[in-house]
Design a protein around this motif. Structure first.
Motif, PDB file in Angstrom:
ATOM      1  N   GLN A  21       0.721  -1.318  -0.129  1.00  0.00           N
ATOM      2  CA  GLN A  21       0.155   0.011   0.320  1.00  0.00           C
ATOM      3  C   GLN A  21       0.709   1.226  -0.036  1.00  0.00           C
ATOM      4  O   GLN A  21       0.309   2.408  -0.365  1.00  0.00           O
ATOM      5  CB  GLN A  21      -0.944  -0.010   1.302  1.00  0.00           C
ATOM      6  CG  GLN A  21      -2.112  -1.077   1.131  1.00  0.00           C
ATOM      7  CD  GLN A  21      -2.902  -1.101   2.262  1.00  0.00           C
ATOM      8  OE1 GLN A  21      -2.846  -1.700   3.149  1.00  0.00           O
ATOM      9  NE2 GLN A  21      -4.207  -0.238   2.401  1.00  0.00           N
ATOM     10  N   HIS A 116       0.580  -9.335   4.435  1.00  0.00           N
ATOM     11  CA  HIS A 116      -0.498  -8.565   4.330  1.00  0.00           C
ATOM     12  C   HIS A 116      -1.152  -8.498   2.841  1.00  0.00           C
ATOM     13  O   HIS A 116      -0.756  -7.465   1.877  1.00  0.00           O
ATOM     14  CB  HIS A 116       0.148  -7.078   4.611  1.00  0.00           C
ATOM     15  CG  HIS A 116      -1.047  -5.994   4.923  1.00  0.00           C
ATOM     16  ND1 HIS A 116      -0.976  -5.471   6.436  1.00  0.00           N
ATOM     17  CD2 HIS A 116      -2.262  -5.795   4.518  1.00  0.00           C
ATOM     18  CE1 HIS A 116      -1.958  -4.815   6.655  1.00  0.00           C
ATOM     19  NE2 HIS A 116      -2.820  -4.803   5.250  1.00  0.00           N
ATOM     20  N   PHE A 117      -1.752  -9.586   2.570  1.00  0.00           N
ATOM     21  CA  PHE A 117      -2.624  -9.570   1.287  1.00  0.00           C
ATOM     22  C   PHE A 117      -1.914  -9.752  -0.078  1.00  0.00           C
ATOM     23  O   PHE A 117      -2.600 -10.117  -0.849  1.00  0.00           O
ATOM     24  CB  PHE A 117      -3.650  -8.560   1.220  1.00  0.00           C
ATOM     25  CG  PHE A 117      -4.581  -8.164   2.247  1.00  0.00           C
ATOM     26  CD1 PHE A 117      -4.968  -9.397   3.193  1.00  0.00           C
ATOM     27  CD2 PHE A 117      -4.914  -6.904   2.563  1.00  0.00           C
ATOM     28  CE1 PHE A 117      -5.941  -8.970   4.207  1.00  0.00           C
ATOM     29  CE2 PHE A 117      -6.010  -6.719   3.706  1.00  0.00           C
ATOM     30  CZ  PHE A 117      -6.335  -7.714   4.375  1.00  0.00           C
ATOM     31  N   ASN A 160      -1.993 -10.975   8.318  1.00  0.00           N
ATOM     32  CA  ASN A 160      -3.468  -9.931   8.719  1.00  0.00           C
ATOM     33  C   ASN A 160      -4.648 -10.252   8.110  1.00  0.00           C
ATOM     34  O   ASN A 160      -4.695 -10.702   6.872  1.00  0.00           O
ATOM     35  CB  ASN A 160      -2.928  -8.604   7.456  1.00  0.00           C
ATOM     36  CG  ASN A 160      -3.857  -7.435   7.994  1.00  0.00           C
ATOM     37  OD1 ASN A 160      -3.611  -6.895   8.741  1.00  0.00           O
ATOM     38  ND2 ASN A 160      -4.321  -7.023   6.922  1.00  0.00           N
ATOM     39  N   GLU A 161      -5.585 -10.084   8.980  1.00  0.00           N
ATOM     40  CA  GLU A 161      -6.861 -10.374   8.864  1.00  0.00           C
ATOM     41  C   GLU A 161      -7.173 -11.364   7.888  1.00  0.00           C
ATOM     42  O   GLU A 161      -7.877 -11.367   6.707  1.00  0.00           O
ATOM     43  CB  GLU A 161      -7.537  -9.046   8.157  1.00  0.00           C
ATOM     44  CG  GLU A 161      -7.405  -7.943   8.784  1.00  0.00           C
ATOM     45  CD  GLU A 161      -8.114  -6.398   8.301  1.00  0.00           C
ATOM     46  OE1 GLU A 161      -8.370  -6.414   7.092  1.00  0.00           O
ATOM     47  OE2 GLU A 161      -8.258  -5.578   9.270  1.00  0.00           O
ATOM     48  N   TYR A 280     -12.660  -1.711  12.979  1.00  0.00           N
ATOM     49  CA  TYR A 280     -12.907  -0.604  12.183  1.00  0.00           C
ATOM     50  C   TYR A 280     -14.627  -0.198  12.227  1.00  0.00           C
ATOM     51  O   TYR A 280     -15.097   0.864  12.450  1.00  0.00           O
ATOM     52  CB  TYR A 280     -12.706  -0.710  10.614  1.00  0.00           C
ATOM     53  CG  TYR A 280     -11.277  -0.579  10.354  1.00  0.00           C
ATOM     54  CD1 TYR A 280     -10.898   0.594  10.138  1.00  0.00           C
ATOM     55  CD2 TYR A 280     -10.488  -1.799  10.248  1.00  0.00           C
ATOM     56  CE1 TYR A 280      -9.573   0.537   9.685  1.00  0.00           C
ATOM     57  CE2 TYR A 280      -9.176  -1.553  10.065  1.00  0.00           C
ATOM     58  CZ  TYR A 280      -8.655  -0.519   9.891  1.00  0.00           C
ATOM     59  OH  TYR A 280      -7.088  -0.135   9.640  1.00  0.00           O
ATOM     60  N   MET A 311     -17.788  -1.833   3.843  1.00  0.00           N
ATOM     61  CA  MET A 311     -17.324  -1.348   5.032  1.00  0.00           C
ATOM     62  C   MET A 311     -17.759  -0.960   6.422  1.00  0.00           C
ATOM     63  O   MET A 311     -17.352  -0.745   7.222  1.00  0.00           O
ATOM     64  CB  MET A 311     -16.634  -0.007   4.500  1.00  0.00           C
ATOM     65  CG  MET A 311     -15.209  -0.285   3.558  1.00  0.00           C
ATOM     66  SD  MET A 311     -13.958   1.042   3.584  1.00  0.00           S
ATOM     67  CE  MET A 311     -12.641   0.046   2.740  1.00  0.00           C
ATOM     68  N   TRP A 375      -4.634   3.122  11.995  1.00  0.00           N
ATOM     69  CA  TRP A 375      -4.273   2.974  10.676  1.00  0.00           C
ATOM     70  C   TRP A 375      -4.751   4.228   9.757  1.00  0.00           C
ATOM     71  O   TRP A 375      -5.950   4.372  10.087  1.00  0.00           O
ATOM     72  CB  TRP A 375      -5.017   1.804  10.244  1.00  0.00           C
ATOM     73  CG  TRP A 375      -4.927   1.602   8.654  1.00  0.00           C
ATOM     74  CD1 TRP A 375      -5.888   2.017   7.736  1.00  0.00           C
ATOM     75  CD2 TRP A 375      -3.923   0.716   7.814  1.00  0.00           C
ATOM     76  NE1 TRP A 375      -5.314   1.857   6.162  1.00  0.00           N
ATOM     77  CE2 TRP A 375      -4.307   0.952   6.762  1.00  0.00           C
ATOM     78  CE3 TRP A 375      -3.065  -0.289   8.242  1.00  0.00           C
ATOM     79  CZ2 TRP A 375      -3.513   0.328   5.657  1.00  0.00           C
ATOM     80  CZ3 TRP A 375      -2.312  -0.716   7.556  1.00  0.00           C
ATOM     81  CH2 TRP A 375      -2.383  -0.415   6.204  1.00  0.00           C
ATOM     82  N   GLU A 382      -5.321   2.140  -1.271  1.00  0.00           N
ATOM     83  CA  GLU A 382      -6.526   1.308  -0.374  1.00  0.00           C
ATOM     84  C   GLU A 382      -6.936   0.145  -1.391  1.00  0.00           C
ATOM     85  O   GLU A 382      -8.309   0.197  -1.526  1.00  0.00           O
ATOM     86  CB  GLU A 382      -7.528   2.286  -0.033  1.00  0.00           C
ATOM     87  CG  GLU A 382      -8.475   2.059   0.939  1.00  0.00           C
ATOM     88  CD  GLU A 382      -7.824   1.030   2.186  1.00  0.00           C
ATOM     89  OE1 GLU A 382      -6.951   1.403   2.874  1.00  0.00           O
ATOM     90  OE2 GLU A 382      -8.694   0.085   2.387  1.00  0.00           O
ATOM     91  N   TRP A 383      -6.082  -0.752  -1.636  1.00  0.00           N
ATOM     92  CA  TRP A 383      -6.503  -2.006  -2.352  1.00  0.00           C
ATOM     93  C   TRP A 383      -7.514  -1.553  -3.654  1.00  0.00           C
ATOM     94  O   TRP A 383      -7.435  -0.550  -4.454  1.00  0.00           O
ATOM     95  CB  TRP A 383      -7.361  -2.885  -1.380  1.00  0.00           C
ATOM     96  CG  TRP A 383      -6.346  -3.133  -0.475  1.00  0.00           C
ATOM     97  CD1 TRP A 383      -6.380  -2.816   0.880  1.00  0.00           C
ATOM     98  CD2 TRP A 383      -4.935  -3.766  -0.327  1.00  0.00           C
ATOM     99  NE1 TRP A 383      -5.148  -3.156   1.626  1.00  0.00           N
ATOM    100  CE2 TRP A 383      -4.399  -3.812   0.970  1.00  0.00           C
ATOM    101  CE3 TRP A 383      -4.076  -4.296  -1.598  1.00  0.00           C
ATOM    102  CZ2 TRP A 383      -3.182  -4.447   1.002  1.00  0.00           C
ATOM    103  CZ3 TRP A 383      -2.997  -4.768  -1.412  1.00  0.00           C
ATOM    104  CH2 TRP A 383      -2.530  -4.724   0.206  1.00  0.00           C
ATOM    105  N   PHE A 391      -7.161   7.125   4.837  1.00  0.00           N
ATOM    106  CA  PHE A 391      -6.953   6.938   6.076  1.00  0.00           C
ATOM    107  C   PHE A 391      -5.969   7.651   6.940  1.00  0.00           C
ATOM    108  O   PHE A 391      -5.772   7.132   8.054  1.00  0.00           O
ATOM    109  CB  PHE A 391      -7.010   5.084   6.324  1.00  0.00           C
ATOM    110  CG  PHE A 391      -8.129   4.682   6.187  1.00  0.00           C
ATOM    111  CD1 PHE A 391      -8.860   4.404   7.257  1.00  0.00           C
ATOM    112  CD2 PHE A 391      -8.590   4.105   5.049  1.00  0.00           C
ATOM    113  CE1 PHE A 391     -10.171   3.280   7.126  1.00  0.00           C
ATOM    114  CE2 PHE A 391      -9.638   3.278   4.691  1.00  0.00           C
ATOM    115  CZ  PHE A 391     -10.611   2.874   5.777  1.00  0.00           C
TER     116      PHE A 391
HETATM  117  C1  BGC Z   1      -6.447  -3.649   6.236  1.00  0.00           C
HETATM  118  C2  BGC Z   1      -5.820  -2.575   5.441  1.00  0.00           C
HETATM  119  C3  BGC Z   1      -6.748  -1.642   4.812  1.00  0.00           C
HETATM  120  C4  BGC Z   1      -7.516  -0.971   5.881  1.00  0.00           C
HETATM  121  C5  BGC Z   1      -8.591   0.051   5.644  1.00  0.00           C
HETATM  122  C6  BGC Z   1      -7.506  -3.183   7.091  1.00  0.00           C
HETATM  123  O1  BGC Z   1      -8.682  -4.078   6.783  1.00  0.00           O
HETATM  124  O2  BGC Z   1      -5.537  -4.494   7.080  1.00  0.00           O
HETATM  125  O3  BGC Z   1      -4.845  -3.091   4.417  1.00  0.00           O
HETATM  126  O4  BGC Z   1      -6.088  -0.477   3.946  1.00  0.00           O
HETATM  127  O5  BGC Z   1      -8.229  -1.920   6.835  1.00  0.00           O
HETATM  128  O6  BGC Z   1      -9.493  -0.556   4.828  1.00  0.00           O
END
Ligand code: BGC
Length: 449
Positions: A21, A116-117, A160-161, A280, A311, A375, A382-383, A391
């Protein structure tokens, strides 16, 4: 009387970034290929040079130090370090060593995430984490980097996640490999338990006092109508599947359905030295027969401008709520990500203060929280949302790479320096916190600015 919500003395304040990112130029991973397919990323953006970290990391690390950080989370880009099977790139390893050294020299604790993805293209081409091949190659990569940085890194995150990765890549099909296949999704989730467990043990072999966890995404699934049994049911099943099944497998080793049939995976037992979590969103859910594929849950999230539907809603108090929930596992806790998507600074400062206040409350109630990573430090790629989704505590102009600290960046600095929330901060940014968190001011006492 309370004039400050003080955090414990060794509490760490940091931000988190991820390699793909921010670095730019990550041409050898699966995301690079995905970004260049038409229609995959909003406005056709690509990671391109991103925030140019490969060249500018040291400047941003220095900025983080100026903003009061005592910790910084980064990730290692596997495709840079092992661009071809078994070939480790010494220059890339040296580059990360310089970054980690800079972080330490500024007195910050580095927290390093291993996945991380993004996958090297050669791993993705063989099925990535859908296959045992991916799990084995990941272990070899971890073995190399855990050895390489054993002198510099004590705090690690494996994956990550895991379930966000599975949901977006194999259920919603919005991220690579863009599949909608539940059987494959469950295989990936299970393989990630193996990958995490392997990484946990490998890191400890190289550094016995390491602190290892995974970055668990904990979202709040709540009934749209709290009185409806049906809405309660869909919220509970979503919570169980997305928040709990994977996490519990890496605590007691039991592979509960749909990960397994209840058997124990010995290597996964007790593979967290602390509980890393990120929070989040809250998702209000209503039961709906028309939503069978999503376990009959219909998302009732209130639309907000510029925020994609998947989101959810941002409710800051959830951060402390999850720390309180994690207390039951009897381990130290670290918030490995938390933040707010916003282009302007209308909400972010108050969000930050409210989230951290709820964390303070959880600590008062006995949750052993050791650190908070916001974050993110600088705006980034942002993907699938590209660059429009911001952010950062620090704004980036992607034309010029100029950095501008946002008000929330200065607020973060003040929080970190005070190691707590002071009354003037709350008065200025989120006065709604005063009656709940601060004692009433005795009559006649002047208001400080
Ligand atoms: C991820 C980040 C992402 C952030 C905001 C998280 O779920 O680890 O890579 O940028 O959320 O969407």
């Amino acid at each position: 009387m309370t004039d400050i919500l003080q955090f414990p003395p060794d509490f760490r304040w940091g931000t988190a970034v991820s390699a793909h990112q921010v670095e730019g130029g990550n041409t050898l991973n699966d995301w690079w290929l995905w970004e260049h397919l038409p229609g995959k990323i909003r406005h056709g953006h690509t990671s391109a040079v991103a925030a140019d970290w490969w060249n500018r990391a040291e400047d941003d690390i220095a900025l983080a130090a100026q903003l009061g950080h005592s910790a910084l989370r980064i990730s290692l880009e596997w495709s840079r370090i092992e661009p071809r099977p078994g070939e480790f790139d010494e220059a890339a390893l040296a580059r990360y060593r310089r970054m980690l050294t800079a972080i330490r020299q500024h007195g910050m604790e580095p927290l390093v995430c291993l996945f991380h993805f993004t996958l090297p293209q050669w791993v993705a081409a063989r099925g990535g984490f859908e296959t045992a091949y991916g799990v084995d190659r990941f272990a070899r990569f971890v073995d190399r980097v855990a050895y390489e940085y054993r002198d510099l890194v004590q705090w690690w995150l494996t994956i990550n996640e895991p379930l966000v990765y599975v949901a977006l890549g194999w259920f919603l099909g919005l991220w690579p490999p863009g599949k909608k296949n539940l059987v494959a999704a469950m295989r990936v989730a299970l393989n990630l338990v193996h990958a995490h467990a392997d990484a946990y043990h490998i890191i400890h072999r190289h550094r016995p006092d390491a602190w290892v966890s995974a970055a668990i995404h904990l979202a709040s699934y709540v009934p749209h109508n709290p009185a409806s049994r049906w809405d309660q049911g869909v919220a509970q099943s979503r919570d169980w599947l997305l928040n709990q099944v994977w996490l519990r497998a890496t605590l007691d080793g039991r592979l509960r359905p749909p990960l397994g049939r209840g058997q124990i995976l010995g290597e996964a037992v007790d593979t967290h030295d602390y509980m890393g979590y990120q929070h989040y969103f809250t998702f209000p859910l209503a039961f709906s027969l028309r939503h069978a594929p999503t376990m009959f849950g219909r998302e009732m999230t209130l639309a907000r401008e510029g925020v994609p539907w998947f989101m959810g809603e941002a409710r800051p108090e959830g951060l402390g709520g999850w720390a309180t929930w994690l207390k039951q596992f009897g381990k130290p806790i670290i918030v490995t990500e938390n933040g707010l998507l916003e282009l302007t600074e209308q909400q972010r400062p108050a969000y930050l203060l409210r989230a951290v206040a709820s964390l303070h409350r959880a600590i008062q109630a006995g949750a052993d929280v050791r650190g908070y990573f916001h974050w993110t430090l600088v705006d980034n790629f942002e993907w699938a949302e590209g660059y429009e989704t911001r952010f950062g505590l620090v704004e980036v102009n992607f034309e010029t790479q100029q950095r501008t600290v946002r008000p929330s960046g200065y607020l973060f600095r003040d929080l970190a320096r005070a190691n707590g929330i002071t009354r003037p901060m709350a008065e200025a940014v989120a006065p709604d916190l005063l009656p709940t968190y601060f004692d009433p001011r005795p009559a006649g006492q002047p208001v400080r600015s």
